[in-house]
Structures are given as C-alpha cells and as structure tokens.
Design an enzyme around this catalytic site. Structure first.
Site, PDB file in Angstrom:
ATOM      1  N   ASN A  52      -0.395   4.552  -0.486  1.00  0.00           N
ATOM      2  CA  ASN A  52      -1.076   5.794  -0.057  1.00  0.00           C
ATOM      3  C   ASN A  52      -1.804   5.643   1.274  1.00  0.00           C
ATOM      4  OD1 ASN A  52      -3.052   4.129  -0.961  1.00  0.00           O
ATOM      5  ND2 ASN A  52      -4.189   5.683  -2.097  1.00  0.00           N
ATOM      6  N   ASP A 111       0.861  -1.184   0.000  1.00  0.00           N
ATOM      7  CA  ASP A 111       0.000   0.000   0.000  1.00  0.00           C
ATOM      8  C   ASP A 111       0.901   1.239   0.000  1.00  0.00           C
ATOM      9  OD1 ASP A 111      -1.934   1.888   0.444  1.00  0.00           O
ATOM     10  OD2 ASP A 111      -2.258   1.346   2.561  1.00  0.00           O
ATOM     11  N   HIS A 118      -4.361 -17.504  -5.454  1.00  0.00           N
ATOM     12  CA  HIS A 118      -5.341 -16.759  -4.637  1.00  0.00           C
ATOM     13  C   HIS A 118      -6.633 -17.536  -4.405  1.00  0.00           C
ATOM     14  CE1 HIS A 118      -6.570 -16.259  -8.731  1.00  0.00           C
ATOM     15  NE2 HIS A 118      -7.724 -15.775  -8.332  1.00  0.00           N
ATOM     16  N   ASP A 119      -6.802 -18.681  -5.055  1.00  0.00           N
ATOM     17  CA  ASP A 119      -8.015 -19.477  -4.870  1.00  0.00           C
ATOM     18  C   ASP A 119      -7.779 -20.688  -3.977  1.00  0.00           C
ATOM     19  OD1 ASP A 119      -9.732 -17.914  -6.420  1.00  0.00           O
ATOM     20  OD2 ASP A 119      -9.065 -18.860  -8.279  1.00  0.00           O
ATOM     21  N   GLU A 170      -6.761 -20.112 -17.374  1.00  0.00           N
ATOM     22  CA  GLU A 170      -7.128 -20.823 -16.146  1.00  0.00           C
ATOM     23  C   GLU A 170      -8.179 -21.877 -16.486  1.00  0.00           C
ATOM     24  OE1 GLU A 170      -9.275 -20.219 -11.854  1.00  0.00           O
ATOM     25  OE2 GLU A 170     -10.053 -19.333 -13.679  1.00  0.00           O
ATOM     26  N   ASP A 186      -4.117   3.652   2.620  1.00  0.00           N
ATOM     27  CA  ASP A 186      -5.563   3.457   2.809  1.00  0.00           C
ATOM     28  C   ASP A 186      -5.872   1.994   3.130  1.00  0.00           C
ATOM     29  OD1 ASP A 186      -5.063   2.259   0.394  1.00  0.00           O
ATOM     30  OD2 ASP A 186      -6.599   3.326  -0.738  1.00  0.00           O
ATOM     31  N   ASP A 207      -9.187 -15.689 -17.283  1.00  0.00           N
ATOM     32  CA  ASP A 207      -9.952 -16.194 -16.148  1.00  0.00           C
ATOM     33  C   ASP A 207     -11.120 -17.064 -16.607  1.00  0.00           C
ATOM     34  OD1 ASP A 207     -10.652 -16.012 -13.257  1.00  0.00           O
ATOM     35  OD2 ASP A 207     -12.478 -15.098 -14.054  1.00  0.00           O
ATOM     36  N   ASP A 212      -1.610  -1.140  -3.932  1.00  0.00           N
ATOM     37  CA  ASP A 212      -1.855  -0.356  -5.149  1.00  0.00           C
ATOM     38  C   ASP A 212      -0.681  -0.438  -6.116  1.00  0.00           C
ATOM     39  OD1 ASP A 212       0.036   1.481  -4.022  1.00  0.00           O
ATOM     40  OD2 ASP A 212      -1.578   2.190  -2.721  1.00  0.00           O
TER      41      ASP A 212
HETATM   42  C1  BGC Z   1     -10.722 -16.727 -10.211  1.00  0.00           C
HETATM   43  C2  BGC Z   1     -11.480 -16.627  -8.923  1.00  0.00           C
HETATM   44  C3  BGC Z   1     -12.800 -15.964  -9.223  1.00  0.00           C
HETATM   45  C4  BGC Z   1     -13.549 -16.664 -10.357  1.00  0.00           C
HETATM   46  C5  BGC Z   1     -14.625 -15.832 -10.906  1.00  0.00           C
HETATM   47  C6  BGC Z   1     -11.600 -17.644 -10.978  1.00  0.00           C
HETATM   48  O1  BGC Z   1     -11.366 -18.789 -11.384  1.00  0.00           O
HETATM   49  O2  BGC Z   1      -9.431 -17.204 -10.083  1.00  0.00           O
HETATM   50  O3  BGC Z   1     -10.768 -15.938  -7.939  1.00  0.00           O
HETATM   51  O4  BGC Z   1     -13.603 -15.976  -8.082  1.00  0.00           O
HETATM   52  O5  BGC Z   1     -12.705 -16.960 -11.429  1.00  0.00           O
HETATM   53  O6  BGC Z   1     -14.094 -14.807 -11.674  1.00  0.00           O
END
Ligand code: BGC
Length: 540
Positions: A22, A20, A329-330, A254, A24, A198, A28
């Site tokens: 700034n 971060d 992140h999933d 993905e 908040d 995605d 960023d």
């Molecule tokens: C992303 C997830 C997201 C989903 C819907 C995915 O596969 O990696 O984090 O929630 O797509 O966009």
C-alpha cells in the site's frame, strides 16, 4: 509418528521489509500474499513471520500491545486470514512469532497494573523493591538496569529484561500462563500451523533479592534469568496442553544460549517438549584479533573455523533434528559477517543446510543479500557508546559506523530486493528502515541466470527434500585445514558435501562420481577429487 514438519523447510519473513503493497514504506500481509508464487517456486514449504501484532514498534513488533489483532501498518485480520488461506492453498504452513516473556508497556494489562497496587493485573508483571531502592544489580540485555521505576510512584520497580517499554510477565502467576495459552489457541483455531516461541528461556527468574557478582553495576546476570529449571516445568505444561488440543502444532523455540544439553532438555517430552530449538551458539567466533582499547560489541570478527567445525559435529551427533540457519533478524547477514565472497556465501549454504536438521532460510539469503548501510543509528545507546569509545581509541566516526553496519542486527533487516526499480520493488516510497544496500542484485535479475544465488538455492532446497538429505545420517570427515567435508548416508545411498575455504587446493579420495551441485572449480578423476580454494561440491 509422521508429522508434516518432518520435511519442513522454513522461510523466515521479516514482514516490515518483505513487500509493501500500500506504498507506505512498511511491508505488509498483502505484500506477502503477492509473493507466495515466488516462495513456492523457491521450494520452501513453511513460513515464519516475525511479529505482526498491534505494537508501538519499540522493538519492531516484539513489544506487543494487543495479541488478538494485526498491527494496522501490516494489514487487518481479514488480510491475515487471506494470507493463511492462500499459503495453505500453496501447500505451505504458517508459523506465528509468539512473544510470551514480556508485553509492551502499552498493553492493557500493564496499563491497568500501573493504575493501582490493587489492580488484578498487578501480579501479571514483576514488581519489586521498596522506598526507591532496586532489588538487585541485574542488567537488561538492552543496556541499563532490568528495573524501571513504577510509574505509579510506589517506590517499587518493574522488571524488564529487554527495553524498558517491554515489561516481563510474571510466569509464576498461573493466570499469566493460562492467558498465554488462550492467545495461542486463538491463532491455532484460525488455522495457524505452529509457533516460533520468542525468548522462552527467560520466563523464570532467580530470587530477586540477590545481587550477581561483578564489579560493574548493573551487570548482565544470565544465570539468574536464563535457562532456569522452572522454564522446563512451565514450558512442559504449555507445550503439552497445546499438543493435546492441536496434535499437529509445531513448536519452534528460540533458545539463544542453549548448548546441546539444554537443547535436548528443551526437546525432551519430559522437558520443555518443543519440536525444535534455535540456538545462537553455532557460530564460534575468533576474538583474538579484536582491538582491546574499545568495546568488542560491534567489532567484526572471523569465524573460529576449527571450533565451529567441532561445535557443528557435536550438534549433529547429539541433537536429533538440529535447526539449521545462517542468518536471522538478530544477527548480521552471513554474506557480510563471515563469507569473504559470493562463492563462500554459497558454500556456507551447502555447509549448513545439507546437514541433518530443519533449515530456516532468512528472506534475501537466497539472493546472497548482505547487510545494508544505515547512515544514522540515532539515539541507540549501545551504538553511541561504541562510537564514542572507538573514536577515543583513534578510529574515525566513519570507521566506527562501518563496524556497526557490519555487526548490528538492524543492518540485516533491509528491504527485499525484487527488481531494479528505485526501492528494489519493495515499495514505491522510501522504506521504513533508512539504509542503503550497495549490491546490484534482485530476484528479477537472478530469475533466469543459471549461476545466480536464487537458482542455486532452488536446487539446494529441492536436494534438501530428497530422502537422503532429509533423513540420512551424518558423518563429518576430518580433512585438515579450513575445510568442511561431510557425508550423508541412508541405506545403500550416500553423498558427500566437500567445501574448501582454505587458500590452497585440497585432495580427497572418493568413489562418488555423480555431481549434484558445484561452487567454484574442481577436478574429479580416478577416485580423486581436487577442490580449488573457495570451491565446494556435492557428490553422490
Ligand atoms: C527476538 C529479538 C527481540 C527479543 C525480545 C528475541 O530473542 O528474536 O528480536 O528483540 O526477543 O523480544
């Protein structure tokens, strides 16, 4: 033909949690710029940013309301251009997350589509059903039905595979496909080097007027909305159009439920024509010890090691350049999910990243970061349901929440730990994500420690970029037990990566003598390698 991404080592940045600038509490783009020297020194050469577009943040940016602008929490277009320029100065490439299966319900297309049945954007989305009757019993991945009432009160419904605030786009409509290409062109014209695409496997849906067999309603109906044959047709058009205009673009798709056969279809120039695919099918889990009295959704489980080995060897031998990752992140972080201690976390890194393929390193992985503990998952339906079931089955609420924190994807999105200041140098104020990292680690502390994760990863990444590990063939050696041993070879060079996750020591015959990397304890003499439990070695 040689491409820049042949030697890509990708670093995944979750922008909200990285740095971060700034104050908040939200990471960023200027924050990322500040950390480029750190990334350069780490040795990665490609950055993938999770979505940074304007978004109501229902799904942390995967709900896009404007594809042509940066979310103000993360900066401005000028900040983005500065980041891209600086990254290129450091010889790093940049990949944007590209969300093409759905938009936010706040996107102007959807807002227009729900104003009138005659809206020219009505057919950008999937409306179906009549007289208040849903067309089918299919379930959304985020719980409940995929159908949500048309706010226009027409008696119809709109389709959302994810949250109800994320309506799916209608890819049957050529205008949608063209609009998505235009968005891609906008970013590629700016100089972006590639896209992480995605959820593309969901763009095609089966005939909507049929139920999926099952005793519950709604029921998850993956065969009706994942990996349908038309995905290949539409993605082929998408990829070939972009590659004709931007010959160097890197397309990383993905494909969460792809097995090797599907992965090869997605990589095939006559199929989806992507450059790389990320599957979620790597980590075969042992479900046999789970408590049958409540949902398994957040119950921690071990890796089914034997099945995992077999699975890896099949990917290595069947897919030309597999995508190699341990975290994203999933998923919960590997250091929480499967590694029993720091040694094992390092061993998983050697196991995965020195294989054949393109590595993706999730921010903080290089520090051995584990999940954070999130005190409350307020209003998260699936967590509420899980806690209710688990407590009814006799667990305390704390025990149930502890499981959630080990398994929930949000727990892997904690702030990066840069130094020892109160918020880890991520920010001076409380971070957006309410979670506590109980580890006492930071990039600053690890900087000069030769045994740190950070220096281990630096070495690993530089080894990964040597000819042998970048291009060499792969062969797994079958050493019984909870071991993982493989060889890489190229012309007259070869190396072995030997890892012992078992409780007893193992012995391996080898003619290699040059020690490239080590975790734990070993002995090497007279052509014999003795590897202690929780130990690993790379030998050349
Ligand atoms: C992303 C997830 C997201 C989903 C819907 C995915 O596969 O990696 O984090 O929630 O797509 O966009």
């Amino acid at each position: 033909m040689k491409k820049w991404y042949d030697n890509a080592v990708i670093y995944q940045i979750y922008p909200k949690s990285f740095q971060d600038s700034n104050q908040d509490g939200v990471g960023d783009l200027q924050g990322i710029i500040k950390r480029l020297p750190y990334l350069k020194k780490l040795g990665v050469n490609t950055l993938w940013l999770n979505p940074i577009y304007v978004s109501p943040q229902v799904d942390n940016g995967y709900d896009v309301a404007n594809y042509y602008a940066i979310d103000p929490q993360m900066g401005s277009m000028a900040d983005f251009e500065a980041l891209l320029k600086e990254a290129h100065k450091f010889d790093m490439h940049l990949l944007m997350d590209f969300v093409l299966n759905h938009t936010s319900d706040q996107h102007p297309w959807f807002q227009d589509a729900i104003k009138s049945k005659d809206s020219i954007y009505r057919d950008y989305y999937i409306f179906a059903g009549e007289n208040g009757k849903r067309p089918n019993n299919w379930a959304s991945f985020f719980g409940g039905s995929v159908w949500e009432k048309d706010p226009l009160n027409t008696g119809e419904y709109y389709f959302h595979l994810f949250d109800k605030h994320m309506p799916d786009l209608n890819w049957k409509n050529p205008e949608v496909r063209h609009a998505m290409l235009d968005i891609a062109r906008f970013w590629l014209d700016k100089g972006v080097d590639g896209l992480r695409i995605d959820a593309f496997i969901h763009v095609a849906k089966a005939d909507l007027y049929q139920n999926f067999p099952g005793n519950i309603d709604p029921v998850v109906a993956e065969p009706f909305y994942a990996n349908r044959p038309q995905v290949l047709e539409w993605m082929n058009e998408f990829s070939h159009t972009l590659k004709a205009e931007y010959p160097d673009v890197y397309l990383l798709g993905e494909a969460s439920s792809a097995d090797v056969t599907l992965a090869n279809d997605y990589l095939d120039p006559n199929g989806a024509a992507l450059d790389s695919v990320i599957t979620f099918r790597y980590f075969t889990e042992d479900l046999s010890k789970l408590n049958p009295n409540f949902s398994d959704q957040y119950q921690p489980r071990d890796l089914d090691f034997e099945a995992f080995k077999q699975n890896q060897v099949v990917w290595q031998q069947t897919v030309d350049k597999p995508n190699l990752y341990l975290n994203n992140h999933d998923l919960p972080r590997i250091a929480t999910r499967f590694a029993k201690n720091d040694n094992q976390a390092k061993m998983y890194a050697l196991l995965m990243h020195l294989q054949k393929g393109t590595s993706v390193i999730y921010y903080g992985e290089e520090l051995g970061l584990r999940n954070i503990n999130i005190p409350e998952y307020e209003g998260d339906e699936s967590v509420d349901r899980f806690v209710k079931e688990a407590t009814e089955a006799g667990l305390t609420k704390d025990e149930a929440m502890d499981m959630v924190n080990q398994m929930h994807r949000l727990a892997s999105r904690g702030p990066m730990l840069w130094d020892d200041s109160p918020y880890g140098g991520f920010s001076n104020v409380e971070p957006w994500i309410k979670g506590i990292n109980e580890q006492n680690v930071s990039a600053q502390d690890q900087e000069d420690d030769p045994n740190s994760f950070l220096n281990f990863y630096r070495k690993l990444i530089s080894l990964k970029q040597t000819e042998l590990f970048a291009k060499g063939a792969y062969r797994m050696l079958n050493i019984p037990g909870k071991t993982y041993v493989y060889e890489r070879h190229l012309d007259d060079q070869s190396a072995i990566v030997a890892l012992n996750f078992d409780h007893h020591s193992i012995e391996i015959d080898t003619d290699k003598t040059d020690v490239l990397m080590v975790v734990g304890d070993y002995e090497l003499h007279d052509g014999k390698l003795l590897l202690e439990p929780d130990s690993g070695i790379v030998l050349k």
